[in-house]
Scaffold this motif. Sequence first.
Motif, mmCIF file in Angstrom:
data_model
loop_
_atom_site.group_PDB
_atom_site.id
_atom_site.type_symbol
_atom_site.label_atom_id
_atom_site.label_comp_id
_atom_site.label_asym_id
_atom_site.label_seq_id
_atom_site.Cartn_x
_atom_site.Cartn_y
_atom_site.Cartn_z
ATOM 1 N N ARG A 152 2.146 12.224 2.641
ATOM 2 C CA ARG A 152 1.867 12.182 4.082
ATOM 3 C C ARG A 152 1.023 10.968 4.443
ATOM 4 N NH1 ARG A 152 1.100 18.737 5.004
ATOM 5 N NH2 ARG A 152 3.287 19.123 5.551
ATOM 6 N N LYS A 153 0.111 10.562 3.519
ATOM 7 C CA LYS A 153 -0.653 9.339 3.751
ATOM 8 C C LYS A 153 0.285 8.132 3.806
ATOM 9 C CE LYS A 153 -4.999 10.777 3.733
ATOM 10 N NZ LYS A 153 -5.924 10.556 4.863
ATOM 11 N N ALA A 154 1.237 8.084 2.893
ATOM 12 C CA ALA A 154 2.195 6.980 2.888
ATOM 13 C C ALA A 154 3.027 6.987 4.157
ATOM 14 C CB ALA A 154 3.096 7.088 1.650
ATOM 15 N N ASP A 155 3.418 8.163 4.601
ATOM 16 C CA ASP A 155 4.215 8.279 5.821
ATOM 17 C C ASP A 155 3.412 7.864 7.050
ATOM 18 O OD1 ASP A 155 6.813 9.062 6.892
ATOM 19 O OD2 ASP A 155 5.739 10.704 7.888
ATOM 20 N N SER A 156 2.082 8.085 6.991
ATOM 21 C CA SER A 156 1.243 7.732 8.144
ATOM 22 C C SER A 156 1.126 6.221 8.331
ATOM 23 C CB SER A 156 -0.161 8.338 7.979
ATOM 24 O OG SER A 156 -0.875 7.693 6.935
ATOM 25 N N ILE A 157 1.346 5.446 7.260
ATOM 26 C CA ILE A 157 1.299 3.988 7.370
ATOM 27 C C ILE A 157 2.461 3.487 8.209
ATOM 28 C CG2 ILE A 157 1.429 1.832 6.042
ATOM 29 C CD1 ILE A 157 0.106 3.349 3.731
ATOM 30 N N VAL B 202 0.838 -1.198 0.000
ATOM 31 C CA VAL B 202 0.000 0.000 0.000
ATOM 32 C C VAL B 202 0.879 1.258 0.000
ATOM 33 C CG1 VAL B 202 -1.697 1.312 1.328
ATOM 34 C CG2 VAL B 202 -1.926 -1.165 1.108
ATOM 35 N N ARG B 203 1.928 1.261 0.846
ATOM 36 C CA ARG B 203 2.814 2.425 0.904
ATOM 37 C C ARG B 203 3.491 2.650 -0.443
ATOM 38 N NH1 ARG B 203 6.267 0.625 4.022
ATOM 39 N NH2 ARG B 203 5.406 1.216 6.052
#
Length: 890
Positions: free
Chosen positions: A388-393, A363-364
Amino acid sequence: MVIDEILTGRKSTTSPSRPVVGADRSTATIAASLARGRSVIVAGTLGSGKSYLVDAVAHALAMDGRSTTIVRAAGPLTSTPFGALRSNDVVAALLDRPAGEAPSSTIVLIDDGHLLDTDSTRWISREIHARRLTTLVVGAPSSSPESRRADPQTLSEIDELWLSGRAERIDLRPLTFREAEDLIRQEVGPGIIDRIRRVDLFKASGGSRLFLLEMARDLAGRSDREVDRAPITTRIRDVLRYQLGDLSRSERLCVALVSRLGGITRPRIARVLDARAAERLLAKGHLATDARTPDMLRASSIFATFLETSGELDEVERLVDALAQILPPDAVLSSVESADLATRWSFDGQLASAVDHHGADLVRRTILVASTEAFEHGRFRDALDLARKADSIGPTADAQVAVSRALSGLRRDEEALDALAGAVPLLRDDAEALRLFQWWTSLLIGLGNYEDLDPLYAEAGGWPASGPMVRGEIRAARLQTAYAFMQWEDVETEGLDIANDAQCALTTRVRAAVEAATALIYRGDVPGALRTLRLARRINTDPVSGAAIDEIAHISILTGDALVRFTSGAGFCDLLTEAEAVLTRESDRPTPAALGFLGYVGAVADIFRGDLRAADHEYRAAVARFTTAESSGWRSGIHSEHALVLALLDDPSAATEALRQAEDLAAGRSPLTRHLFTRAQLVTSAQSGSGDTAALARELLTLSSESPGLRAVDLYLVLLFGEGSPDDRDALRHLTASLDLPLGRLLERHLTAREGGDPKELERVAADSATAGTYLLALHAQRDAVEAYEREGNALRLAQSRRQLDDYGTLSRRANSVSADPTVARLSDRERQVAAFVAQGLSNREIADRLFLSVRTVESHIYQARLKLGATSRRGIGDVLDLAAWSQPG
């Protein structure tokens, strides 16, 4: 593929006993029939190339000295009884002539004849029956959907012409995808392709691509204005609706799904559709494979637009949803599908469930691909949200780099640098450390923060995850700094060391080789520069397939090649062919930055061809592609070179504005950008009559004092524009004598002949410049020769010199299209030049006089050209050249 192969005709099955013009698939046969006074009817459906056949036949007739006029019946009709025919002045004169007059010698060519009004068609029929008119009527057959808009009586009149034996008929089949693709590549040329790409319709299939030729012509004349997309899209939809009508439902779904996702691998499409549908579509040419990822299928995005009006759109979306649930860990996704999935997960509240279902790494990785795609196409806020969504994973260094890039695009440079500092503890391997270091150094150089580079080099060497690739990139970054400060000896030595170090990353090695080649050419070593460019190509070439391994590296080579050729004065035709191949490949579109570099290559080629207006357009297109902080140096340099072109176009106000934009980007932050800026300032000041040209000349020569390759051009410009001294003249003479620099020698000879007022020597310089492909200098030298003959009052030589000036202008415009033909490409420069004059009808003596050769030498060149072109006569040479350069349909 030549036009006769593209516009393939087949005999009419309605009346097989009728003679069919073009049965041998030759437009020359159609033209010959018309020249004999025999009218021709051509019937073809959408996408068969009817309109382009009209233009090709018109050209063939014109070459034979025949008078023609073309009527476009699909154009706006006037309110007069004869509509489109009356709106054409030539045809109107034919309509109004007395009944007893002799037959007209003008051949009337009518495009979209099925759209004529009945009165016009009856007049044509009457005149043909009376043998007072010869015409080519090209239109849709009465049985086709395209003819539904036509008047039934018009169709009957046209059919009656050939049924009665008064005219002959040819039926054109629709063009295949490959034929249409070959046609558009020949037609648009490298100078226009990037402009076509801006409207995002280049990859339409089959005959629909023909409409893009019209768009290319329009863009060539008005490239600074926005193109109205709606009418073009509508016309392409009409063609697609007709062409795809014979596809099965599974085939339509397959092509729409591939188009909707921007590409999909065969194993993935086999999960939701019959794999045989994809194979059938490949055979029909509606799908293509990606050269870099053979399993990836590609289709035009226009297919998805077409499906919007059908009842199958919901089914396509259902398939997209199904594929979103089928994601093996090693799934290969297109950037479009990655963006689609990232949007679903990130903004529909499905991120957590996607991580549970597919795993955090997949997903990342998918979201980061989508962030990169958004960044590369200028959607910086979307790129930041996705990063930032990828970093939140789960924080990773790659996610932090993506955040930094997006922040830089939003001009939040300090935050971008802070994000990079936070990525260091997250590094996992050498490859990730390489990506971090490459972006960090690019950002610092773009911002002009050279003082921060040395501390970064020292720190990066101690990163826990750093390995041989990072250490090689540290050396390459030092090389970039030396390059910016014009330390050519260091650039050459270290660049070659890195290029030959197999432990360094491929892109690092290629970039280092390109920079070393540029350093060599600036030092005046042409053979060394060309040898190093060959090394760069060898590094980036797959030994099995012979194809480029990495596209970014390939574009770096093309850009370096342009710089080398710009300084040495070499030709550009093969280079532009390579650039066009990158733009027209069957895979994802090049990024804006890649398009910017390719636009720069086109601009430099346009300068050498003497087409400064085209160079102006290309520079504008190129600089618009560079939008982020790390590209500031390139933008500054392009603005400076653009200013120089504008000054030569005698537009000092526009040149001054380009210089202001270069200065805003801190043009003086490094000696190299300062040099480009000062060179443009000098010419602009001289052309506008303002500024201290003497001071600018001294500064320019100081900046290039250790760069002989640059200094030769600078001395030439100073002597022309900057109040050069006798010492400068001696310096140029000495420099060109000591360097193996063809352009420098031509520049020095031009100045010598200009100062002596010797028109014959000026013409020799022009001829030699044209042979080298440096048409800008050829045009300037020939203009000087014209002025010298005017001063002498030599009317005979003046007329000949003016004709030669026109010839150079024609040759410069034809240079790309002729050399792009693989047959013509076998000719040497001199053979090509002689062959071009043969095509214009000049005698051996006239060619010898113009090129300052002996008649025997000219005869030898003609003999070699005939052998290489497979021509059996002088006229055959003209036919081959003409077909390569001018006879593409449209």
